[in-house]
Design a protein around this motif. Structure first.
Motif, PDB file in Angstrom:
ATOM      1  N   ALA A 297       1.402  -1.562  -0.145  1.00 46.25           N
ATOM      2  CA  ALA A 297       0.027  -0.060   0.015  1.00 46.25           C
ATOM      3  C   ALA A 297       0.709   1.336   0.365  1.00 46.25           C
ATOM      4  CB  ALA A 297      -0.986  -0.088   1.348  1.00 46.25           C
ATOM      5  N   ALA A 298       1.874   1.490   0.744  1.00 44.14           N
ATOM      6  CA  ALA A 298       2.964   2.297   0.507  1.00 44.14           C
ATOM      7  C   ALA A 298       3.644   2.662  -0.778  1.00 44.14           C
ATOM      8  CB  ALA A 298       3.933   2.058   1.885  1.00 44.14           C
ATOM      9  N   ALA A 299       4.164   2.165  -1.491  1.00 41.62           N
ATOM     10  CA  ALA A 299       4.555   1.170  -2.013  1.00 41.62           C
ATOM     11  C   ALA A 299       3.105   2.144  -3.095  1.00 41.62           C
ATOM     12  CB  ALA A 299       5.137   0.519  -2.746  1.00 41.62           C
ATOM     13  N   ALA A 300       2.096   1.441  -2.908  1.00 42.38           N
ATOM     14  CA  ALA A 300       0.766   2.141  -4.498  1.00 42.38           C
ATOM     15  C   ALA A 300       1.207   3.713  -4.184  1.00 42.38           C
ATOM     16  CB  ALA A 300      -0.211   1.521  -3.976  1.00 42.38           C
ATOM     17  N   VAL A 301       0.939   4.196  -2.659  1.00 40.23           N
ATOM     18  CA  VAL A 301       0.630   5.742  -3.021  1.00 40.23           C
ATOM     19  C   VAL A 301       1.950   6.372  -3.286  1.00 40.23           C
ATOM     20  CG1 VAL A 301       0.292   6.892  -0.775  1.00 40.23           C
ATOM     21  CG2 VAL A 301      -1.530   5.370  -1.224  1.00 40.23           C
ATOM     22  N   ASP A 302       3.202   6.001  -3.236  1.00 39.23           N
ATOM     23  CA  ASP A 302       4.153   6.360  -3.291  1.00 39.23           C
ATOM     24  C   ASP A 302       4.064   7.136  -4.939  1.00 39.23           C
ATOM     25  OD1 ASP A 302       5.525   6.186  -0.752  1.00 39.23           O
ATOM     26  OD2 ASP A 302       7.137   5.219  -1.282  1.00 39.23           O
ATOM     27  N   GLU A 303       3.925   6.234  -5.417  1.00 41.92           N
ATOM     28  CA  GLU A 303       3.498   6.163  -7.610  1.00 41.92           C
ATOM     29  C   GLU A 303       1.925   7.442  -7.179  1.00 41.92           C
ATOM     30  OE1 GLU A 303       5.347   5.282  -9.336  1.00 41.92           O
ATOM     31  OE2 GLU A 303       5.658   2.941  -9.042  1.00 41.92           O
ATOM     32  N   VAL A 304       1.134   7.206  -6.766  1.00 41.90           N
ATOM     33  CA  VAL A 304       0.165   7.930  -6.823  1.00 41.90           C
ATOM     34  C   VAL A 304       0.531   9.254  -6.382  1.00 41.90           C
ATOM     35  CG1 VAL A 304      -2.154   8.912  -5.894  1.00 41.90           C
ATOM     36  CG2 VAL A 304      -1.936   6.579  -5.405  1.00 41.90           C
ATOM     37  N   ALA A 305       1.352   9.855  -5.684  1.00 39.60           N
ATOM     38  CA  ALA A 305       2.022  10.860  -5.010  1.00 39.60           C
ATOM     39  C   ALA A 305       3.005  11.490  -6.288  1.00 39.60           C
ATOM     40  CB  ALA A 305       3.561  11.060  -4.079  1.00 39.60           C
ATOM     41  N   LEU A 306       3.781  10.418  -7.372  1.00 37.64           N
ATOM     42  CA  LEU A 306       4.276  11.167  -8.223  1.00 37.64           C
ATOM     43  C   LEU A 306       3.277  11.278  -9.030  1.00 37.64           C
ATOM     44  CD1 LEU A 306       7.284   7.903  -9.031  1.00 37.64           C
ATOM     45  CD2 LEU A 306       7.750  10.615  -8.054  1.00 37.64           C
ATOM     46  N   TRP A 307       2.187  10.457  -9.635  1.00 38.44           N
ATOM     47  CA  TRP A 307       0.964  10.876 -10.669  1.00 38.44           C
ATOM     48  C   TRP A 307       0.666  12.521 -10.755  1.00 38.44           C
ATOM     49  CZ3 TRP A 307      -4.242  11.017 -11.381  1.00 38.44           C
ATOM     50  CH2 TRP A 307      -4.475  11.398 -12.172  1.00 38.44           C
ATOM     51  N   THR A 308       0.101  12.747  -8.529  1.00 37.59           N
ATOM     52  CA  THR A 308      -0.792  14.092  -9.174  1.00 37.59           C
ATOM     53  C   THR A 308       0.605  14.691  -9.077  1.00 37.59           C
ATOM     54  OG1 THR A 308       0.150  13.913  -6.217  1.00 37.59           O
ATOM     55  CG2 THR A 308      -2.120  12.517  -7.081  1.00 37.59           C
ATOM     56  N   ALA A 309       2.131  14.754  -8.637  1.00 34.28           N
ATOM     57  CA  ALA A 309       2.651  15.643  -8.862  1.00 34.28           C
ATOM     58  C   ALA A 309       3.487  16.107 -10.438  1.00 34.28           C
ATOM     59  CB  ALA A 309       3.945  15.225  -8.549  1.00 34.28           C
ATOM     60  N   GLY A 310       2.461  14.852 -11.439  1.00 33.57           N
ATOM     61  CA  GLY A 310       2.370  15.364 -12.692  1.00 33.57           C
ATOM     62  C   GLY A 310       3.782  14.560 -13.372  1.00 33.57           C
ATOM     63  N   ARG A 311       4.595  13.776 -12.192  1.00 33.75           N
ATOM     64  CA  ARG A 311       5.711  12.921 -12.928  1.00 33.75           C
ATOM     65  C   ARG A 311       4.812  11.587 -13.157  1.00 33.75           C
ATOM     66  NH1 ARG A 311       9.306  13.334  -7.478  1.00 33.75           N
ATOM     67  NH2 ARG A 311      10.306  12.409  -8.741  1.00 33.75           N
ATOM     68  N   PRO A 312       6.481  10.678 -14.115  1.00 27.48           N
ATOM     69  CA  PRO A 312       6.127   9.082 -14.087  1.00 27.48           C
ATOM     70  C   PRO A 312       6.528   8.448 -13.037  1.00 27.48           C
ATOM     71  CG  PRO A 312       8.307   9.956 -14.914  1.00 27.48           C
ATOM     72  CD  PRO A 312       7.543  11.340 -14.494  1.00 27.48           C
ATOM     73  N   PHE A 313       5.386   7.322 -13.351  1.00 27.44           N
ATOM     74  CA  PHE A 313       5.476   6.103 -12.137  1.00 27.44           C
ATOM     75  C   PHE A 313       7.155   5.930 -11.955  1.00 27.44           C
ATOM     76  CE2 PHE A 313       1.041   5.541 -13.770  1.00 27.44           C
ATOM     77  CZ  PHE A 313       1.155   5.655 -12.237  1.00 27.44           C
ATOM     78  N   ALA A 314       7.325   5.406 -10.211  1.00 27.42           N
ATOM     79  CA  ALA A 314       8.719   4.582 -10.829  1.00 27.42           C
ATOM     80  C   ALA A 314       8.968   3.705 -11.497  1.00 27.42           C
ATOM     81  CB  ALA A 314       9.065   4.722  -8.908  1.00 27.42           C
ATOM     82  N   HIS A 315       7.437   2.682 -11.286  1.00 24.61           N
ATOM     83  CA  HIS A 315       7.038   1.149 -11.106  1.00 24.61           C
ATOM     84  C   HIS A 315       6.554   1.175 -12.416  1.00 24.61           C
ATOM     85  CE1 HIS A 315      10.290   0.172  -8.496  1.00 24.61           C
ATOM     86  NE2 HIS A 315       9.952   1.096  -7.491  1.00 24.61           N
ATOM     87  N   PRO A 316       6.531   1.807 -13.579  1.00 23.68           N
ATOM     88  CA  PRO A 316       5.346   1.456 -14.542  1.00 23.68           C
ATOM     89  C   PRO A 316       5.321   0.430 -14.543  1.00 23.68           C
ATOM     90  CG  PRO A 316       6.996   2.458 -15.444  1.00 23.68           C
ATOM     91  CD  PRO A 316       7.718   1.822 -13.970  1.00 23.68           C
ATOM     92  N   VAL A 317       4.136  -0.304 -15.400  1.00 27.37           N
ATOM     93  CA  VAL A 317       3.916  -1.807 -16.131  1.00 27.37           C
ATOM     94  C   VAL A 317       3.190  -1.387 -17.759  1.00 27.37           C
ATOM     95  CG1 VAL A 317       2.212  -3.734 -16.199  1.00 27.37           C
ATOM     96  CG2 VAL A 317       2.340  -2.189 -14.136  1.00 27.37           C
ATOM     97  N   ALA A 318       4.618  -1.985 -18.863  1.00 34.27           N
ATOM     98  CA  ALA A 318       4.398  -1.764 -20.406  1.00 34.27           C
ATOM     99  C   ALA A 318       3.890  -2.654 -20.935  1.00 34.27           C
ATOM    100  CB  ALA A 318       5.948  -1.633 -20.413  1.00 34.27           C
ATOM    101  N   LYS A 319       3.294  -1.977 -21.267  1.00 36.33           N
ATOM    102  CA  LYS A 319       2.155  -3.096 -22.573  1.00 36.33           C
ATOM    103  C   LYS A 319       2.890  -4.554 -23.205  1.00 36.33           C
ATOM    104  CE  LYS A 319      -0.546  -2.658 -26.524  1.00 36.33           C
ATOM    105  NZ  LYS A 319      -1.469  -2.329 -27.903  1.00 36.33           N
ATOM    106  N   GLU A 320       4.504  -3.781 -23.700  1.00 37.00           N
ATOM    107  CA  GLU A 320       5.118  -4.517 -24.322  1.00 37.00           C
ATOM    108  C   GLU A 320       6.307  -5.579 -22.968  1.00 37.00           C
ATOM    109  OE1 GLU A 320       4.930  -0.416 -25.945  1.00 37.00           O
ATOM    110  OE2 GLU A 320       5.637  -1.335 -24.060  1.00 37.00           O
ATOM    111  N   THR A 321       5.913  -5.683 -21.861  1.00 37.89           N
ATOM    112  CA  THR A 321       5.909  -6.753 -21.621  1.00 37.89           C
ATOM    113  C   THR A 321       5.733  -7.326 -20.692  1.00 37.89           C
ATOM    114  OG1 THR A 321       6.682  -4.980 -19.641  1.00 37.89           O
ATOM    115  CG2 THR A 321       8.629  -5.073 -21.134  1.00 37.89           C
ATOM    116  N   ILE A 322       4.127  -7.184 -20.609  1.00 39.24           N
ATOM    117  CA  ILE A 322       3.509  -7.789 -19.751  1.00 39.24           C
ATOM    118  C   ILE A 322       2.895  -9.087 -19.887  1.00 39.24           C
ATOM    119  CG2 ILE A 322       1.100  -6.947 -21.172  1.00 39.24           C
ATOM    120  CD1 ILE A 322      -0.247  -6.611 -18.040  1.00 39.24           C
TER     121      ILE A 322
END
Length: 326
Positions: A297-322
Motif C-alpha cells: 500500500a505504501a508503495a502504491a501511494v508513492d506512485e500516486v504521489a508521483l502521478w499527482t505531481a505530474g511525474r512518471p511512475f517509478a514502477h510502470p507496467v509496460a504493454k510490451e513486457t506484460i
C-alpha cells in the motif's frame, strides 16, 4: 479490490497520505464495476487504486469512466484486470510488484538455507531417535558451503533472490531465455540451460511467469535430472511444475521440496503431499502476508504521489513486457 481488503492493506498513516493527495472517499471500495453506485463513482474517476479482487477494467468499464487516466495496483500482477482496452485508451499503469517480490524472495532464501542444512530430514530423524547420535557422519553432505543453487527466471523475485544469496558461499546458476551470460554474471550467477541447471543444482528455485509455454517447465524428465536429495522450491505458480511427477519423486524419498503453490490452489484433503516429511507445503503465503501488506500500500501511494505531481511512475507496467511477466 475485495471489500474487506483495505482494512488489512492500508494502515492509518498510508491512508492519511492517500487522502491528502487525492479527493477520495475511503468508504467506497468497488469489487463490481457494473452496479449503479459503481457507475456513479466511475463517472468522475481519474485514478483507480486497485488491489486483489479488482474486476476487469474492460471497454464497458472505460466507457463509464471517461476521465480515467491511470491505475495504480497495490499488489503484483495486473494481468487479471488490465485489459487491451486500457492500453488502447492510453491508461498509465503502475504496480507494487517489486514490494510483493521482497517477501517471496525472503521466503525463498530461508528455504534455500534451511533445506541445504537438511533441516527437515534432521528434524524427523531426531524426533524418531530421541537419543545421542553421530549427526556429522549421517549428514556429512549437509550445509551451505559451496552448494549450487539454480534460479529459474530473472524476474523481480528471481533477481532479488540472487541479490540476497550473493553474500553466502554458494555457486549460483541462472536460466532465463531473455538474459545474456554477461547480464547473468552482473547478477552474480552463471548462465545455464535449464537441463544443466537441474542436473547441477543442489536447490532449484522457480521464479518464472505463468505462460502457456512455461506449463510443466519442470516436468518428469527434468525432475529426473535433479541430484538425489536435492530440493525443488516453487513460489511462482503450480502449473510450472508437473505435480504428478513431483509427487512421485517425493513419495520415493529421492527429492525434497518447498512448495507454496499447487494445482489446484488448495489441494484435496486426501492429497499425500500434506503428510510427507521431505516436503514443506504452504498455502500460497510466500508473498505479502499480514503486516507485509502495508508495504504494498505504501508503495502504491508513492506512485500516486508521483502521478499527482505530474511525474512518471517509478514502477510502470509496460504493454510490451506484460506478456512475459507474472
Amino acid at each position: 479490490m475485495h471489500q474487506d481488503l483495505p482494512a488489512r492493506l492500508i494502515d492509518p498513516h498510508t491512508m492519511a497520505r492517500l487522502t491528502a493527495l487525492t479527493d477520495i472517499d475511503p468508504a467506497v471500495v468497488l469489487d463490481d464495476f457494473t452496479t449503479p453506485a459503481a457507475r456513479r463513482t466511475l463517472a468522475s474517476t481519474q485514478l483507480i487504486v486497485s488491489g486483489w479482487g479488482c474486476p476487469p477494467i474492460d471497454a464497458d468499464t472505460l466507457a463509464a469512466a471517461p476521465r480515467l487516466r491511470a491505475v495504480v495496483h497495490a499488489a503484483g500482477s495486473v494481468k487479471h484486470h488490465i485489459t487491451p482496452a486500457c492500453w488502447e485508451r492510453g491508461i498509465q499503469v503502475a504496480s507494487a510488484a517489486w514490494a510483493n517480490a521482497l517477501p517471496v524472495a525472503e521466503y525463498t532464501v530461508a528455504a534455500v538455507l534451511s533445506t541445504n542444512k537438511r533441516l527437515l530430514r534432521i528434524r524427523e530423524d531426531y524426533r524418531t531417535r530421541r537419543s545421542p547420535h553421530d549427526w556429522q557422519s549421517t549428514y556429512e553432505q549437509a550445509g551451505n558451503y559451496r552448494r549450487t543453487v539454480g534460479i529459474l527466471g530473472a524476474s523481480l523475485i528471481g533477481r532479488r533472490v540472487l541479490e540476497l544469496l550473493r553474500p553466502y558461499d554458494l555457486d549460483l546458476l541462472l536460466h532465463d531465455p531473455y538474459v545474456e551470460p554477461a547480464e547473468a554474471a552482473r547478477l552474480g550467477a552463471r548462465s545455464a540451460t535449464l537441463d544443466e541447471l537441474c542436473a547441477a543444482a543442489d536447490v532449484v528455485s522457480v521464479h518464472a511467469p505463468e505462460l502457456p509455454e512455461t506449463r510443466h517447465l519442470i516436468d518428469g524428465r527434468r525432475l529426473a535430472l535433479m541430484r538425489d536429495d536435492s530440493t525443488l522450491i516453487n513460489t511462482a505458480r503450480g502449473s510450472l511444475v508437473d505435480q504428478d511427477a513431483l509427487t512421485a519423486e517425493l513419495l520415493s524419498g529421492r527429492l525434497n521440496a518447498v512448495i507454496d503453490v499447487t494445482v489446484p490452489e488448495v489441494l484435496p484433503p486426501t492429497s499425500p503431499l500434506y503428510d510427507l516429511p521431505n516436503l514443506v507445503l504452504t498455502p500460497h503465503i510466500a508473498g505479502s502476508l499480514g503486516g507485509e501488506l502495508h508495504r504494498m500500500a505504501a508503495a502504491a501511494v508513492d506512485e500516486v504521489a508521483l502521478w499527482t505531481a505530474g511525474r512518471p511512475f517509478a514502477h510502470p507496467v509496460a504493454k510490451e513486457t506484460i506478456s512475459r511477466t507474472a
